[in-house]
Each structure stands twice: as C-alpha cells, then as structure tokens.
Enzyme design. Structure first.
Site, mmCIF file in Angstrom:
data_model
loop_
_atom_site.group_PDB
_atom_site.id
_atom_site.type_symbol
_atom_site.label_atom_id
_atom_site.label_comp_id
_atom_site.label_asym_id
_atom_site.label_seq_id
_atom_site.Cartn_x
_atom_site.Cartn_y
_atom_site.Cartn_z
ATOM 1 N N ARG A 220 -35.350 -79.130 -27.352
ATOM 2 C CA ARG A 220 -34.498 -80.027 -28.123
ATOM 3 C C ARG A 220 -34.376 -81.377 -27.387
ATOM 4 N NH1 ARG A 220 -30.938 -77.771 -31.872
ATOM 5 N NH2 ARG A 220 -30.663 -79.963 -32.427
ATOM 6 N N CYS B 12 -33.305 -70.360 -33.000
ATOM 7 C CA CYS B 12 -32.724 -71.680 -32.738
ATOM 8 C C CYS B 12 -31.449 -71.613 -31.916
ATOM 9 C CB CYS B 12 -32.474 -72.409 -34.047
ATOM 10 S SG CYS B 12 -31.335 -71.544 -35.130
ATOM 11 N N ARG C 59 -23.456 -84.547 -37.804
ATOM 12 C CA ARG C 59 -23.543 -83.101 -38.101
ATOM 13 C C ARG C 59 -22.470 -82.839 -39.149
ATOM 14 N NH1 ARG C 59 -24.244 -77.582 -34.639
ATOM 15 N NH2 ARG C 59 -26.311 -78.504 -34.534
ATOM 16 N N GLN D 181 -33.903 -79.570 -35.027
ATOM 17 C CA GLN D 181 -34.298 -78.232 -34.580
ATOM 18 C C GLN D 181 -35.788 -77.999 -34.838
ATOM 19 O OE1 GLN D 181 -32.397 -75.659 -33.024
ATOM 20 N NE2 GLN D 181 -34.495 -74.975 -32.717
ATOM 21 N N HIS E 54 -32.170 -78.890 -40.947
ATOM 22 C CA HIS E 54 -31.880 -79.093 -39.518
ATOM 23 C C HIS E 54 -33.151 -79.693 -38.886
ATOM 24 C CE1 HIS E 54 -30.032 -78.846 -35.758
ATOM 25 N NE2 HIS E 54 -29.813 -77.552 -35.633
ATOM 26 N N ASP F 246 -33.102 -66.347 -37.313
ATOM 27 C CA ASP F 246 -31.855 -67.105 -37.135
ATOM 28 C C ASP F 246 -30.706 -66.195 -37.579
ATOM 29 O OD1 ASP F 246 -30.015 -69.112 -36.687
ATOM 30 O OD2 ASP F 246 -30.534 -70.275 -38.467
#
Ligand code: CP
Length: 308
Positions: free
Chosen positions: A292, A264, A102, A132, A129, A224
């Site tokens: 996830r 998310c 990340r 996600q 991402h 988001d």
C-alpha cells in the site's frame, strides 16, 4: 492524460497503470525516490470510517515525498452533517494541495471531487477501493514478474475490494475467476465493463458459485471479510451465506502448489480465512499490506508530477 482525481481504477489509462506499478516497484527499492515531489505541499485525509493501512500508508507516503499531512476524522469534519460536502471540498481546496477521502457512499466521493479544486483520491467507498487494488496488482507483479495470463481466484463477497480488483485485472490481462454466493455477486455494471475490458486485454472474468471451481489451478487466491464496515446488522445472515467460502488448507489443495494467498486486511480468522493459512508460507498478505505504501507513493507522484 489521466483525470485530476483517482476515484476508481478506471480513471487511469492502461499506460498510466503500467507506469504506476513500475514506479511503485522503484519506490520499494529506493525509499528516497521522489523525496521532493510534495515539498511545500499539504495533503488532507478526510475519513468517515476507521482505517489503519490506508491512513498510515498515505501519511507515511506524503512524509517520504517531502509533504505535510493532516488527518481529519469523522469527529473533526462530520462530512455532510455539520456542513455539506460542497462547502468542505471547496474550503479545504483553499488550504491543501490534495485530499484523500474515505466515505460510506461512493456518490459522496464523486461530489467531493466535483467540488474540490485539488486532486481527490478515493481511499475507499462502498463501491470501490482503488488504492487497495494498486497494492494487490503490485503484489502479484512482484511475485510473478508479469500480470498477463495469471490466474487469480477471488472467493467470498462481491464487494468494493473485488470491484477495484476486477477493474484493474481486466485492464492488465489477468484471468480472474470469482466465486460468491448468488446473492452476493459483484455490481452488474462494473462486471459488464470489466468483462469487456478483460476481453480487450486478453484476460478473462468468470463468475461461479463454487469456490472449488474458482480456485482450481489458480496462481493466487484472494479473499476479504464477509461483513464489511457498515454491514454489521447483516452479520448473522452473511456468516450463514458465506460458510462454504472459507479459504482454508483443503480449498488451497486445488490451486497450484506454489499458489499465494492475498487478503486486503483486516482479516477475521476462522471466518473468510483460517489462522493457519494466514500464517503459512503461502500468505503474501503482509507484503501486500506493505505495498500500500509503495503504491500510494507512486500514485501521489503521478498525480502531483502532472498537477503540482
Ligand atoms: N485494507 C484497508 O483498506 O485497510 P484499512 O481499512 O485499515 O485502511
């Protein structure tokens, strides 16, 4: 055959993405599926930014697949500061069998993958991402039992989450309407490639400034945060720019009556989404977060069954 790494959704072929989503559904039904996939293997998580979902879902996924996980936060590694990415990636590859990164800059994820000798998964960069998006697509698939032809509206910031979402939707024939302020549109090269992929798959990709136009007739509405990690200095400017882009009850009246809401997480109630929408029966957000885990398991199974 897919690349060794997953840096963006487009590293997957269409058939692999289809397979991964079906496998994730199987993982959700059977917690013990693939329980020996990572037996004797270790996966490291190298994270420059905080995380709850990505970190915990990967840690639990590795454990449920029989492996061992090591979390290395920014204070442990100080990627690019204490030592260069090149050295970290090469040395870690001698110890572990896979690495989830990340990072702030997407080019750092690319450099990490280029230097590592084991599969590298992008657990979020400033550009995309992908993990996600796998959970997002899984959530839509389980709700509708199909993806092709679904109408998805995205309202808010043209950010990394949206980039992976449109890349995945474009591969699978989803019809996506994106509403962002003009100054916050998605990356032009990602948009262009996703538009071409959408045309090829029977999907579509439209941008508009008006959130009401995007949401009209939607099967699901996605939003988001307006201020992502690393953008805190722009907070005041961004809150002003996005004020008309809140997902609230009035906006959702324009969508289909059974339309679901995706986010998310983490969410900022009262900014991009109201608390009432978050807590309403329309919210699929906690299911989406659960997914996830199942998506990560399916991804690890795909990577390690090929490269293990
Ligand atoms: N959605 C998401 O990536 O959450 P975390 O930042 O908690 O991992």
């Amino acid at each position: 055959m897919m690349a060794q790494d997953l840096l963006t959704i487009t590293d997957l072929h269409r058939a692999e993405l289809d397979h991964l989503l079906k496998q994730a559904e199987r993982c959700k039904r059977s917690r013990t599926l693939g329980a020996r996939t990572l037996a004797g293997k270790t996966v490291a998580l190298v994270f420059q930014k905080p995380s709850m979902r990505t970190r915990v879902a990967f840690e639990v996924a590795v454990l449920q697949l029989g492996g061992t996980v090591i979390y290395l936060g920014q204070d442990d590694i100080q990627l690019g500061q204490r030592e260069p990415i090149n050295d970290v990636a090469r040395v870690l590859s001698r110890y572990v069998d896979g690495i989830v990164v990340r990072v702030f800059a997407h080019r750092d994820a690319e450099e990490f993958a280029a230097c590592a000798n084991v599969p590298v998964i992008n657990g979020l960069s400033d550009l995309v991402h992908p993990c996600q998006a796998l959970a997002d697509l899984l959530t839509l698939q389980e709700r509708f039992n199909r993806l092709k032809g679904l109408r998805l509206a995205y309202v808010g910031d043209g950010n990394n989450v949206l980039h992976s979402l449109i890349q995945g939707c474009a591969m699978l024939g989803v019809r996506v309407a994106v509403a962002t302020p003009a100054g916050y549109r998605p990356d032009p090269s990602i948009w262009k490639a996703a538009s071409a992929a959408a045309r090829a798959s029977g999907g579509s990709l439209e941008w508009m400034a008006d959130p009401r136009a995007a949401v009209r007739g939607a099967d699901a509405v996605y939003t988001d945060v307006w201020v992502s990690m690393g953008q805190e200095a722009q907070r005041v400017k961004r809150l002003a720019a996005f004020r008309a882009y809140q997902v609230n009850a009035a906006l959702l009246k324009l969508a289909k009556p059974r339309c679901g809401v995706l986010h998310c997480l983490p969410a900022h109630r009262g900014e991009e989404i109201t608390g009432a929408v978050m807590e309403s029966p329309r919210s699929w957000i906690v299911d989406q977060a659960e997914n996830r885990l199942h998506a990560h398991k399916a991804l690890l199974m795909l990577l390690f069954n090929k490269h293990g």
